[in-house]
Design a protein around this motif. Structure first.
Motif, mmCIF file in Angstrom:
data_model
loop_
_atom_site.group_PDB
_atom_site.id
_atom_site.type_symbol
_atom_site.label_atom_id
_atom_site.label_comp_id
_atom_site.label_asym_id
_atom_site.label_seq_id
_atom_site.Cartn_x
_atom_site.Cartn_y
_atom_site.Cartn_z
ATOM 1 N N LEU A 1 -15.913 -1.313 43.612
ATOM 2 C CA LEU A 1 -15.408 -2.613 44.055
ATOM 3 C C LEU A 1 -15.717 -2.935 45.518
ATOM 4 O O LEU A 1 -16.099 -4.065 45.831
ATOM 5 C CB LEU A 1 -13.906 -2.715 43.787
ATOM 6 C CG LEU A 1 -13.538 -3.144 42.364
ATOM 7 C CD1 LEU A 1 -12.050 -2.906 42.096
ATOM 8 C CD2 LEU A 1 -13.882 -4.608 42.127
ATOM 9 N N PRO A 2 -15.567 -1.988 46.439
ATOM 10 C CA PRO A 2 -15.927 -2.311 47.825
ATOM 11 C C PRO A 2 -17.400 -2.694 47.982
ATOM 12 O O PRO A 2 -17.742 -3.543 48.811
ATOM 13 C CB PRO A 2 -15.606 -1.015 48.579
ATOM 14 C CG PRO A 2 -14.536 -0.380 47.772
ATOM 15 C CD PRO A 2 -14.917 -0.669 46.355
ATOM 16 N N LEU B 1 -4.830 7.758 46.255
ATOM 17 C CA LEU B 1 -6.154 8.284 46.592
ATOM 18 C C LEU B 1 -7.191 7.169 46.649
ATOM 19 O O LEU B 1 -8.025 7.105 47.552
ATOM 20 C CB LEU B 1 -6.555 9.331 45.554
ATOM 21 C CG LEU B 1 -7.880 10.069 45.773
ATOM 22 C CD1 LEU B 1 -7.882 10.783 47.120
ATOM 23 C CD2 LEU B 1 -8.116 11.054 44.637
ATOM 24 N N ASN B 2 -7.125 6.262 45.678
ATOM 25 C CA ASN B 2 -8.097 5.168 45.622
ATOM 26 C C ASN B 2 -7.911 4.179 46.771
ATOM 27 O O ASN B 2 -8.889 3.602 47.264
ATOM 28 C CB ASN B 2 -7.998 4.444 44.279
ATOM 29 C CG ASN B 2 -8.508 5.299 43.139
ATOM 30 O OD1 ASN B 2 -9.295 6.213 43.354
ATOM 31 N ND2 ASN B 2 -8.051 5.006 41.923
ATOM 32 N N GLU B 3 -6.688 3.981 47.201
ATOM 33 C CA GLU B 3 -6.437 3.122 48.363
ATOM 34 C C GLU B 3 -7.149 3.692 49.582
ATOM 35 O O GLU B 3 -7.781 2.953 50.353
ATOM 36 C CB GLU B 3 -4.929 3.002 48.596
ATOM 37 C CG GLU B 3 -4.523 2.491 49.967
ATOM 38 C CD GLU B 3 -5.019 1.091 50.268
ATOM 39 O OE1 GLU B 3 -5.025 0.722 51.464
ATOM 40 O OE2 GLU B 3 -5.417 0.362 49.333
ATOM 41 N N ARG B 4 -7.070 4.996 49.757
ATOM 42 C CA ARG B 4 -7.751 5.644 50.888
ATOM 43 C C ARG B 4 -9.264 5.503 50.761
ATOM 44 O O ARG B 4 -9.963 5.251 51.750
ATOM 45 C CB ARG B 4 -7.375 7.130 50.944
ATOM 46 C CG ARG B 4 -5.918 7.390 51.295
ATOM 47 C CD ARG B 4 -5.617 8.870 51.185
ATOM 48 N NE ARG B 4 -4.197 9.149 51.388
ATOM 49 C CZ ARG B 4 -3.606 10.273 50.985
ATOM 50 N NH1 ARG B 4 -4.306 11.209 50.372
ATOM 51 N NH2 ARG B 4 -2.318 10.462 51.202
ATOM 52 N N ARG B 5 -9.780 5.696 49.540
ATOM 53 C CA ARG B 5 -11.222 5.590 49.326
ATOM 54 C C ARG B 5 -11.725 4.187 49.642
ATOM 55 O O ARG B 5 -12.728 4.016 50.331
ATOM 56 C CB ARG B 5 -11.558 5.942 47.874
ATOM 57 C CG ARG B 5 -11.466 7.414 47.540
ATOM 58 C CD ARG B 5 -11.618 7.641 46.057
ATOM 59 N NE ARG B 5 -11.580 9.058 45.712
ATOM 60 C CZ ARG B 5 -11.257 9.530 44.523
ATOM 61 N NH1 ARG B 5 -10.924 8.687 43.541
ATOM 62 N NH2 ARG B 5 -11.264 10.831 44.283
ATOM 63 N N MET B 6 -11.033 3.184 49.119
ATOM 64 C CA MET B 6 -11.474 1.811 49.343
ATOM 65 C C MET B 6 -11.397 1.434 50.819
ATOM 66 O O MET B 6 -12.275 0.737 51.334
ATOM 67 C CB MET B 6 -10.654 0.844 48.481
ATOM 68 C CG MET B 6 -11.003 0.920 47.004
ATOM 69 S SD MET B 6 -10.230 -0.374 45.993
ATOM 70 C CE MET B 6 -8.524 0.168 46.013
ATOM 71 N N LYS B 7 -10.358 1.897 51.470
ATOM 72 C CA LYS B 7 -10.215 1.614 52.908
ATOM 73 C C LYS B 7 -11.388 2.201 53.678
ATOM 74 O O LYS B 7 -11.947 1.553 54.583
ATOM 75 C CB LYS B 7 -8.896 2.199 53.411
ATOM 76 C CG LYS B 7 -8.526 1.783 54.825
ATOM 77 C CD LYS B 7 -7.124 2.282 55.171
ATOM 78 C CE LYS B 7 -6.705 1.814 56.555
ATOM 79 N NZ LYS B 7 -5.316 2.257 56.879
ATOM 80 N N ARG B 8 -11.789 3.415 53.294
ATOM 81 C CA ARG B 8 -12.928 4.048 53.958
ATOM 82 C C ARG B 8 -14.229 3.309 53.650
ATOM 83 O O ARG B 8 -15.017 3.022 54.549
ATOM 84 C CB ARG B 8 -13.048 5.508 53.514
ATOM 85 C CG ARG B 8 -14.157 6.281 54.242
ATOM 86 C CD ARG B 8 -14.288 7.691 53.746
ATOM 87 N NE ARG B 8 -14.963 7.771 52.461
ATOM 88 C CZ ARG B 8 -14.400 8.161 51.330
ATOM 89 N NH1 ARG B 8 -13.122 8.486 51.305
ATOM 90 N NH2 ARG B 8 -15.087 8.197 50.212
ATOM 91 N N TRP B 9 -14.453 2.985 52.374
ATOM 92 C CA TRP B 9 -15.681 2.287 51.996
ATOM 93 C C TRP B 9 -15.760 0.905 52.643
ATOM 94 O O TRP B 9 -16.839 0.473 53.061
ATOM 95 C CB TRP B 9 -15.783 2.144 50.473
ATOM 96 C CG TRP B 9 -16.219 3.365 49.748
ATOM 97 C CD1 TRP B 9 -15.574 3.979 48.703
ATOM 98 C CD2 TRP B 9 -17.407 4.150 49.968
ATOM 99 N NE1 TRP B 9 -16.274 5.072 48.262
ATOM 100 C CE2 TRP B 9 -17.405 5.196 49.029
ATOM 101 C CE3 TRP B 9 -18.455 4.056 50.879
ATOM 102 C CZ2 TRP B 9 -18.426 6.157 48.978
ATOM 103 C CZ3 TRP B 9 -19.469 5.007 50.825
ATOM 104 C CH2 TRP B 9 -19.455 6.031 49.894
ATOM 105 N N ASP B 10 -14.643 0.209 52.719
ATOM 106 C CA ASP B 10 -14.643 -1.123 53.347
ATOM 107 C C ASP B 10 -15.169 -1.066 54.774
ATOM 108 O O ASP B 10 -15.803 -2.012 55.260
ATOM 109 C CB ASP B 10 -13.226 -1.714 53.346
ATOM 110 C CG ASP B 10 -12.774 -2.187 51.970
ATOM 111 O OD1 ASP B 10 -13.643 -2.443 51.116
ATOM 112 O OD2 ASP B 10 -11.555 -2.294 51.757
ATOM 113 N N LYS B 11 -14.905 0.054 55.458
ATOM 114 C CA LYS B 11 -15.319 0.195 56.851
ATOM 115 C C LYS B 11 -16.741 0.727 57.006
ATOM 116 O O LYS B 11 -17.406 0.435 58.012
ATOM 117 C CB LYS B 11 -14.364 1.146 57.586
ATOM 118 C CG LYS B 11 -12.956 0.611 57.749
ATOM 119 C CD LYS B 11 -12.081 1.631 58.469
ATOM 120 C CE LYS B 11 -10.663 1.114 58.668
ATOM 121 N NZ LYS B 11 -9.797 2.124 59.341
#
Length: 209
Positions: A96-97, A50-60
């Protein structure tokens, strides 16, 4: 707060990874159905995915405000942001992002990341109300090697939300966690950005006469 950087912090920095490397590690753990926890279990693995998906979204999607960009131009001297975290930590997936996005705007902030459970001595130096709460950011002044501040595990509005909920219901529940996610999504990182900027050694700018 001024704590001279000691061997524990120095050793942690030598083992720290960059944000890009951390993202690679979390993505790899998520794809393998694992987490950074010493003891593997399904719940921690699900949180990591779940956190991988969140960070990927926030990074963008994260946008740095004009006020933050303006403040960073007045950063007096270089600092290191050393962050304790774990792949399963929901608050870290939001924070973190944002830390990384801010650090990308200036060559005077170096972001370094370590896993909490691999750095127990460091974590014990920076407890929150006696607990090993993460993420925990440690601000180190590169000019004199002093720890000049800390941040975490949540921005103040989210901390109040958790405190009020626990006072009323006695514990953290899935409902509270969902409410926190909604709050983070609405805030879009602004509260975290503002609090992190307050920790930086900014040059006072005169408006003139």
């Amino acid at each position: 707060m001024e704590i001279t950087v000691n061997k524990t912090i120095e050793d942690s920095l030598t083992q720290a990874v960059s944000y890009s490397k951390y993202r690679e590690l979390v993505a790899s753990l998520a794809s393998e159905g694992r987490s950074s926890a010493p003891q593997q279990n399904e719940q921690m693995s699900e949180y990591t995915v779940l956190n991988e998906r969140r960070m990927k979204r926030w990074d963008k999607t994260i946008k740095i405000s004009d006020d933050t960009l303006s403040a960073l131009k007045n950063l007096e001297r270089p600092v290191t942001w050393l962050v304790l975290t774990e792949s399963w930590c929901g608050d870290a997936a939001h924070a973190l992002p944002i830390m990384n996005k801010i650090a990308e705007q200036t060559d005077k902030i170096r972001l370094e990341i370590v896993f909490r459970d691999q750095h127990e001595d460091l974590m014990n130096m920076f407890l929150t109300n006696g607990g090993k709460s993460i993420p925990k950011l440690i601000v180190i002044d590169d000019m004199n090697s002093d720890v000049t501040g800390t941040w975490g595990p949540r921005p103040k509005p989210a901390t109040r939300m958790v405190s009020d909920y626990k006072e009323k219901f006695g514990k953290i529940t899935p409902e509270l966690k969902q409410n926190l996610q909604v709050w983070y999504n609405k805030d879009k990182g602004q509260a975290i950005s503002e609090e992190l900027i307050e920790l930086l050694p900014l040059e006072l700018v005169s408006n003139g006469s």
